[in-house]
Design a protein around this motif. Structure first.
Motif: not given
Length: 100
Positions: A16-20, A76-78
């Motif tokens: 998740l952190i790398s996606f952000i 989705e929020g990102v």
């Protein structure tokens, strides 16, 4: 761009952190003077499905932009927040260009 990610009431996984980080890095294409961004991930204790809150604060010289999105998933929020930040940064860039 340096992205400071903080998760509240849970531990965010590395995926998740790398996606952000990847999504936020795309903002550099629209406005190259971004200093840093702070991201807050929160999980609300509600019975509804949209209990994930993504909040981002992007700092640029002389200003900062804050976007807050509430969705079913953080991904989705990102996506929604980055799209909103893209519009805001493009608008600021156009405004600066018109003053030159």
């Amino acid at each position: 761009m340096k992205v400071n990610t903080q998760s509240v009431n849970f531990n965010a996984d590395e995926k998740l952190i790398s996606f952000i980080q990847q999504r936020m890095d795309k903002l550099d294409m629209f406005y190259d003077k971004v200093i840093k961004s702070d991201v807050f991930l929160k999980v609300e204790n509600m019975s509804g499905k949209e209990n994930k809150i993504f909040e981002a604060k992007v700092s640029v010289p002389g200003d900062s932009f804050v976007v807050k999105k509430q969705c079913k998933t953080f991904e989705e929020g990102v996506d929604m927040a980055v799209a909103s930040l893209e519009r805001q940064l493009k608008k600021r860039k156009e405004k600066l260009r018109s003053h030159l």
